[in-house]
Write a protein that holds these residues in place. Structure first.
Motif, PDB file in Angstrom:
ATOM      1  N   ASP A 144       0.869  -1.209   0.000  1.00 51.03           N
ATOM      2  CA  ASP A 144      -0.141  -0.022   0.125  1.00 51.03           C
ATOM      3  C   ASP A 144       0.839   1.132  -0.126  1.00 51.03           C
ATOM      4  O   ASP A 144       1.302   1.609   0.902  1.00 51.03           O
ATOM      5  CB  ASP A 144      -0.905  -0.035   1.202  1.00 51.03           C
ATOM      6  CG  ASP A 144      -1.862   1.160   1.284  1.00 51.03           C
ATOM      7  OD1 ASP A 144      -1.669   1.917   0.599  1.00 51.03           O
ATOM      8  OD2 ASP A 144      -2.754   1.158   2.069  1.00 51.03           O
ATOM      9  N   VAL A 145       1.179   1.901  -1.184  1.00 46.38           N
ATOM     10  CA  VAL A 145       2.032   2.890  -1.386  1.00 46.38           C
ATOM     11  C   VAL A 145       1.727   4.209  -0.665  1.00 46.38           C
ATOM     12  O   VAL A 145       2.515   4.631  -0.019  1.00 46.38           O
ATOM     13  CB  VAL A 145       2.238   3.409  -3.002  1.00 46.38           C
ATOM     14  CG1 VAL A 145       3.350   4.456  -2.962  1.00 46.38           C
ATOM     15  CG2 VAL A 145       2.760   1.969  -3.664  1.00 46.38           C
ATOM     16  N   THR A 146       0.375   4.345  -0.761  1.00 45.93           N
ATOM     17  CA  THR A 146      -0.309   5.545   0.188  1.00 45.93           C
ATOM     18  C   THR A 146       0.329   5.388   1.756  1.00 45.93           C
ATOM     19  O   THR A 146       0.791   6.480   2.264  1.00 45.93           O
ATOM     20  CB  THR A 146      -1.558   5.789   0.037  1.00 45.93           C
ATOM     21  OG1 THR A 146      -1.962   5.606  -1.407  1.00 45.93           O
ATOM     22  CG2 THR A 146      -2.157   7.203   0.597  1.00 45.93           C
ATOM     23  N   ASP A 147      -0.051   4.411   2.263  1.00 50.14           N
ATOM     24  CA  ASP A 147       0.527   4.002   3.592  1.00 50.14           C
ATOM     25  C   ASP A 147       1.919   4.118   3.891  1.00 50.14           C
ATOM     26  O   ASP A 147       2.330   4.764   4.823  1.00 50.14           O
ATOM     27  CB  ASP A 147      -0.224   2.770   4.033  1.00 50.14           C
ATOM     28  CG  ASP A 147      -0.148   2.377   5.576  1.00 50.14           C
ATOM     29  OD1 ASP A 147      -0.806   3.500   6.317  1.00 50.14           O
ATOM     30  OD2 ASP A 147       0.563   1.556   6.035  1.00 50.14           O
ATOM     31  N   ILE A 188       4.165   5.857   2.073  1.00 48.51           N
ATOM     32  CA  ILE A 188       4.730   7.357   1.919  1.00 48.51           C
ATOM     33  C   ILE A 188       4.107   7.816   3.359  1.00 48.51           C
ATOM     34  O   ILE A 188       5.012   8.654   3.884  1.00 48.51           O
ATOM     35  CB  ILE A 188       3.811   7.999   0.922  1.00 48.51           C
ATOM     36  CG1 ILE A 188       4.480   7.537  -0.449  1.00 48.51           C
ATOM     37  CG2 ILE A 188       3.906   9.290   0.868  1.00 48.51           C
ATOM     38  CD1 ILE A 188       3.406   7.993  -1.762  1.00 48.51           C
ATOM     39  N   ARG A 189       3.039   7.878   3.765  1.00 49.56           N
ATOM     40  CA  ARG A 189       2.625   8.360   5.105  1.00 49.56           C
ATOM     41  C   ARG A 189       3.685   7.813   6.023  1.00 49.56           C
ATOM     42  O   ARG A 189       4.124   8.789   6.750  1.00 49.56           O
ATOM     43  CB  ARG A 189       1.342   7.941   5.313  1.00 49.56           C
ATOM     44  CG  ARG A 189       0.835   8.551   6.934  1.00 49.56           C
ATOM     45  CD  ARG A 189      -0.445   7.823   7.385  1.00 49.56           C
ATOM     46  NE  ARG A 189       0.244   6.400   7.536  1.00 49.56           N
ATOM     47  CZ  ARG A 189       1.103   6.026   8.682  1.00 49.56           C
ATOM     48  NH1 ARG A 189       1.603   7.055   9.209  1.00 49.56           N
ATOM     49  NH2 ARG A 189       1.259   4.671   8.724  1.00 49.56           N
ATOM     50  N   SER A 249       8.765   1.652   8.076  1.00 52.98           N
ATOM     51  CA  SER A 249       8.093   2.088   6.313  1.00 52.98           C
ATOM     52  C   SER A 249       9.391   2.540   5.869  1.00 52.98           C
ATOM     53  O   SER A 249       9.627   2.136   4.588  1.00 52.98           O
ATOM     54  CB  SER A 249       7.289   3.387   6.738  1.00 52.98           C
ATOM     55  OG  SER A 249       6.136   3.013   7.281  1.00 52.98           O
ATOM     56  N   GLU A 304       6.161  -0.139  -7.595  1.00 49.29           N
ATOM     57  CA  GLU A 304       5.591   1.070  -6.837  1.00 49.29           C
ATOM     58  C   GLU A 304       6.568   2.062  -6.682  1.00 49.29           C
ATOM     59  O   GLU A 304       6.264   3.155  -5.933  1.00 49.29           O
ATOM     60  CB  GLU A 304       5.431   0.464  -5.366  1.00 49.29           C
ATOM     61  CG  GLU A 304       4.196  -0.797  -5.391  1.00 49.29           C
ATOM     62  CD  GLU A 304       4.811  -2.122  -5.585  1.00 49.29           C
ATOM     63  OE1 GLU A 304       5.793  -2.186  -5.789  1.00 49.29           O
ATOM     64  OE2 GLU A 304       4.307  -3.076  -5.370  1.00 49.29           O
ATOM     65  N   ALA A 326       5.644   5.804  -7.805  1.00 54.27           N
ATOM     66  CA  ALA A 326       4.558   6.327  -6.919  1.00 54.27           C
ATOM     67  C   ALA A 326       5.173   6.682  -5.571  1.00 54.27           C
ATOM     68  O   ALA A 326       4.905   7.834  -4.973  1.00 54.27           O
ATOM     69  CB  ALA A 326       3.337   5.489  -6.674  1.00 54.27           C
ATOM     70  N   GLY A 336       5.510  10.799  -4.376  1.00 57.68           N
ATOM     71  CA  GLY A 336       4.895  10.904  -2.884  1.00 57.68           C
ATOM     72  C   GLY A 336       6.031  11.638  -1.886  1.00 57.68           C
ATOM     73  O   GLY A 336       5.448  12.564  -1.006  1.00 57.68           O
TER      74      GLY A 336
END
Ligand SMILES: Nc1nc2c(ncn2[C@@H]2O[C@H](COP(=O)(O)OP(=O)(O)OP(=O)(O)O)[C@@H](O)[C@H]2O)c(=O)[nH]1
Ligand SMILES: [Mg+2]
Length: 313
Positions: A2-5, A7-8, A17, A31, A34, A38
């Motif tokens: 989960d790239v969004t997660d 990045i966060r 992470s 990935e 992305a 980010g």
């Protein structure tokens, strides 16, 4: 993934992470694009230091000492140990961990060894992306240690704000260094193992080599250290800081960073283009046949392939 997660997590400075993100870089995972998008806007703050030199000269021991110095100032610091020639993280890098063991439990320190397993542009492109991840995660200083003094290693270590070349008495002569292009990229020279015989001689050799080269606006200092007893460590840190201050004052830092970024993008684009040319070649047996039978020459073939790739855009 989960790239969004991810990045966060990187931006929040979460170790897990950061570690996973660097693994993606090693693997050249899809990935990556992305992830890069980010975090890129949140990079540029870290001061980066490259440490390069022949195996066993004491790079990791010095890195451990630099970590200690930085931690006294309460800045967060990361060490990335890179072996550009090996696709696997081997024994030497394991040794690095041991050398920096005392920092293992410090939450302000991140130590990681890195090998490239599939990144398109090899270590020369993987290392800068890994450094940006550490930068985005809030490590104010990032040390990049490379094993060896070949062209690939020098290239990776030189892709930092301040490049430190570490020597030890007797290990690696000056001619070899000159061949690898080290004299040009070094901002600071360190003759480590100052407790060993011949250290003064090695320092003199380096100064002599430097004297024969062209004059630069920054004259790289040649220092002597003995890492285990911490002799010369204060001077080394002062030299790194002085170089950075000089670069900032003269605008050299911006120039160097921009040249690096531009070169990286050109290499990245070239690597992508090369892959597409290869694919186009595979997909067109007639072009290959013409070349193999010497009906069409290499220059014309290259032009045809280039046009084929462009047509696919
Ligand atoms: N006598 C002496 N030994 C040192 C000094 N600095 C480091 N060493 C020793 O030299 C050996 C190699 O040190 P490392 O820091 O692992 O060297 P390195 O350059 O990181 O080695 P690689 O990562 O394998 O290339 C270790 O046994 C250190 O304890 C020094 O100033 N004097
Ligand atoms: Mg090492």
């Amino acid at each position: 993934v989960d790239v969004t997660d991810l990045i966060r997590g990187v931006l929040a400075g979460e170790r897990r992470s950061v570690a996973r993100a660097i693994s993606l870089v090693e693997d050249g995972a899809p990935e990556l694009a992305a992830l890069s998008a980010g975090i890129f806007g949140r990079t540029g703050a870290a001061a980066t230091i490259g440490l390069t030199g022949a195996p066993g000269v004491g790079k990791s021991t010095l890195a451990g000492e630099l970590v200690r110095t930085v931690r006294l100032q309460e800045d967060r610091i990361a060490v990335l140990a890179v072996d550009p020639t090996s696709p696997f993280t081997g024994g030497a890098l394991l040794g690095d961990r041991v050398r920096m063991q005392e920092h293992a439990t410090d939450p302000g320190v991140f130590i990681r060894s890195m090998a490239t397993r599939g990144h398109l542009g090899g270590m020369a492109l993987a290392a800068p992306e890994a450094v940006r991840i550490l930068d985005a995660a809030g490590y104010g200083r990032v040390i990049v240690e490379t094993v060896g003094v070949g062209q690939a290693e020098v290239e990776v270590a030189a892709a930092t704000d301040t490049t430190v070349v570490v020597l030890a008495p007797g290990a690696g002569d000056a001619v070899q260094m000159a061949k690898a292009g080290i004299l040009e990229v070094a901002d600071v020279f360190v003759v480590n193992k100052g407790d060993r015989e011949g250290a003064g001689e090695t320092a003199r050799d380096v100064r002599q080599m430097l004297g024969m080269g062209p004059k630069r606006d920054w004259a790289p200092p040649v220092l002597m250290t003995t890492a285990p007893s911490k002799d010369g460590l204060g001077e080394l840190w002062a030299a790194i800081e002085a170089h950075r201050a000089h670069m900032a004052a003269t605008g050299g830092l911006e120039v160097r960073r921009w040249a690096r970024l531009r070169g990286e993008v050109e290499s990245l684009a070239a690597a992508r283009f090369r892959t597409r040319v290869s694919e186009a070649f595979d997909a067109a047996p007639a072009i290959a046949d013409d070349l193999a039978a010497r009906r069409v020459d290499p220059y014309r073939t290259a032009a045809i392939l280039e046009a084929t790739v462009a047509a696919g855009d």
